[in-house]
Design an enzyme around this catalytic site. Structure first.
Site, PDB file in Angstrom:
ATOM      1  N   ASN A 131     -51.859   1.084  40.147  1.00  0.00           N
ATOM      2  CA  ASN A 131     -53.325   1.326  40.463  1.00  0.00           C
ATOM      3  C   ASN A 131     -53.762   1.993  41.712  1.00  0.00           C
ATOM      4  O   ASN A 131     -54.796   2.629  41.702  1.00  0.00           O
ATOM      5  CB  ASN A 131     -53.932  -0.253  40.113  1.00  0.00           C
ATOM      6  N   ASP A 193     -57.408   4.000  45.363  1.00  0.00           N
ATOM      7  CA  ASP A 193     -57.026   4.015  43.940  1.00  0.00           C
ATOM      8  C   ASP A 193     -56.790   5.324  43.498  1.00  0.00           C
ATOM      9  O   ASP A 193     -57.289   6.417  43.910  1.00  0.00           O
ATOM     10  CB  ASP A 193     -58.359   3.725  43.107  1.00  0.00           C
ATOM     11  N   ASP A 223     -48.803  -4.000  37.720  1.00  0.00           N
ATOM     12  CA  ASP A 223     -49.742  -4.642  38.827  1.00  0.00           C
ATOM     13  C   ASP A 223     -51.113  -4.195  38.416  1.00  0.00           C
ATOM     14  O   ASP A 223     -51.120  -2.987  38.086  1.00  0.00           O
ATOM     15  CB  ASP A 223     -49.562  -4.393  40.094  1.00  0.00           C
ATOM     16  N   HIS A 227     -57.239  -2.444  35.979  1.00  0.00           N
ATOM     17  CA  HIS A 227     -58.097  -1.864  36.796  1.00  0.00           C
ATOM     18  C   HIS A 227     -57.828  -0.164  36.848  1.00  0.00           C
ATOM     19  O   HIS A 227     -58.557   0.380  38.048  1.00  0.00           O
ATOM     20  CB  HIS A 227     -58.011  -2.546  38.006  1.00  0.00           C
ATOM     21  N   GLU A 266     -50.248  -7.296  34.407  1.00  0.00           N
ATOM     22  CA  GLU A 266     -51.124  -8.382  34.702  1.00  0.00           C
ATOM     23  C   GLU A 266     -52.623  -7.954  34.444  1.00  0.00           C
ATOM     24  O   GLU A 266     -53.154  -6.961  34.960  1.00  0.00           O
ATOM     25  CB  GLU A 266     -51.092  -8.471  36.345  1.00  0.00           C
TER      26      GLU A 266
END
Ligand code: CA
Length: 462
Positions: A131, A193, A223, A227, A266
């Site tokens: 991410n 990001d 991970d 997002h 996740e």
């Protein structure tokens, strides 16, 4: 799939009774081939696991030299927290995706771990943090310095943009920096990001994955998988399904390299959300099973345990009928099981039995098998105290962080010799799982009903 064998498991308030049917010897090799992703996984923080060279920091050789400990615990796969070079102690901000953290050893040490683990039938899944990178990553440095090749690898907005006050899903500041341009950093200003709308970035993700699979890594834990397309990070993209599609394309690419690759993710949200990620990864981590198990274990089996799990599995199976659940009690971002208020040794033993008899790939967080304690601290230290050195009681003990939580918790050395210890209990239930094909491979879960909540239980079958 035809039901060949059934195993009943019954849990009562204080007494645990396991009733296992007599089963013929399983054809383990056939089942291993059919279900390559069904293993007990061990979530391992390299820094805290085992120190081979006495510098106080856990390392790859420390793992290689202690594979027997993991085998005795019935472990078939290890999930390594980030192994890449990073300015942080935890590694969730990666400075170089194609190297290993020199504090943990050399690439040769890591390759030796892969080879030795493979010899004893232990798979290696690594944490992959795609991410965001570290601000110290060369790619970000180039992007920040307007290198045309890398500028669009991260998410930049002008300093006068109305978006500069945008916030993320827990109201956190999203855009960081000073001067004329600001960058998105969903988790922190040190974690910029990636711009996942840039095909070059997505292709680099594939290259990174391919690089590690070709080394012999067998899986990834992705991970922050909710997002990639973070809330308010991009204009006009608000749906979490964009994340699912990104992951699905990544998974498909990885399967071209290794058809048996095991990808977990996740997605720390409610089951309605994370179950949709069964379209994108093999196993979105199950953030509900732990609470269900621990509530039941601590309240004496009166929490509708099996029916609540059945409802979860119904939700998963709507998305993928062949789902592989990935349940766990607690992880590195949560207070440890043994530190929960009111926790007792019988409840920890019951919880371990419940976890290790569920379908899929249950995950043990390192130290959980010893009853190690640890809670989030109030600063300046935060999560370090949830990730303390595994208590060996011998020369492998890491000392990178002082442990004021576990002085009275018996070490591995002590627990190994004690048949009543939590560690011995974990070893026995894990062996029971691994020796029984219905428990290890069975994907059927049928709640036992006797008309009351006095007894909780379920059948497992395949
Ligand atoms: Ca070391």
């Amino acid at each position: 799939m035809k039901i060949k064998r059934k195993i009943g498991l019954f849990l009562t308030a204080l007494l645990v009774a396991t009733l296992f049917g007599c089963t013929p010897k399983p054809k383990a090799t056939d089942l291993e081939t059919a279900f390559p992703r069904n293993d007990i996984y061990y979530q391992l923080f390299v820094r805290s696991f085992a120190d081979s060279d006495g510098d106080g920091i856990g390392d790859f050789k420390g793992i290689t030299e202690n594979l027997t400990y993991l085998k005795d615990l019935g472990v078939g796969g290890i999930w390594l927290l980030p192994i890449h070079p990073s300015p942080s102690y935890h590694g969730y901000d990666v400075a170089d995706y194609y190297a290993v953290n020199p504090e943990y050893g050399t690439m040769e040490d890591f390759e030796e771990l892969l080879e030795e683990a493979s010899k004893v039938g232990i798979r290696i899944m690594i944490d992959l943090v795609l991410n965001h990178s570290s601000t110290e990553n060369e790619w970000f440095q180039k992007s920040m310095n307007n290198d045309p090749e890398y500028r669009d690898w991260y998410v930049w907005i002008g300093a006068s943009s109305p978006r500069k006050n945008a916030v993320g899903s827990w109201n956190q500041t999203l855009f960081h920096g000073t001067g004329d341009s600001l960058y998105a950093g969903y988790f922190s200003n040190t974690m910029p990001d990636f711009n996942v709308t840039n095909p070059e970035v997505v292709e680099e993700f594939n290259n990174i994955g391919r690089f590690w699979l070709e080394k012999g890594v067998t899986g990834f834990r992705l991970d922050a998988a909710l997002h990639f397309f973070g809330q308010n990070e991009y204009v006009g993209i608000t749906d979490f399904m964009e994340n699912v599609l990104l992951l699905r394309r990544f998974r498909n690419k990885m399967r071209e390299v290794n058809p048996d690759v095991y990808i977990t993710g996740e997605i720390w949200d409610n089951a309605v959300i994370y179950s949709e990620f069964y379209r994108g990864v093999d196993s979105p981590l199950n953030f509900d099973a732990g609470d269900i198990i621990l509530n039941t274990a601590m309240t004496g089996g009166n929490a509708g345990y099996s029916s609540r799990l059945r409802m979860l599995y119904n939700t998963f199976s709507l998305v993928n009928a062949n789902f592989i659940d990935a349940p766990f009690l607690k992880n590195h971002d949560q207070d440890r099981v043994a530190s929960l208020p009111g926790m007792t040794m019988p409840a920890m033993k019951l919880a371990s039995e419940m976890l290790l008899t569920l379908p899929g790939s249950p995950i043990i967080y390192y130290g959980e098998e010893l009853g190690m304690k640890g809670v989030k601290s109030g600063g300046p230290v935060w999560d370090e105290t949830r990730r303390l050195p595994l208590k060996w009681g011998n020369n492998y003990q890491t000392t990178w962080f002082p442990d004021s939580f576990n002085a009275t918790v018996p070490s591995i050395l002590n627990q190994d010799e004690d048949q009543d210890s939590l560690l011995s209990f974990y070893q026995r239930i894990a062996k029971t799982r691994n020796d029984n094909p219905a428990l290890k491979f069975g994907n059927s879960f049928i709640p036992y009903r006797n008309g009351s909540y006095a007894m909780q239980g379920f059948y497992r079958a395949f």
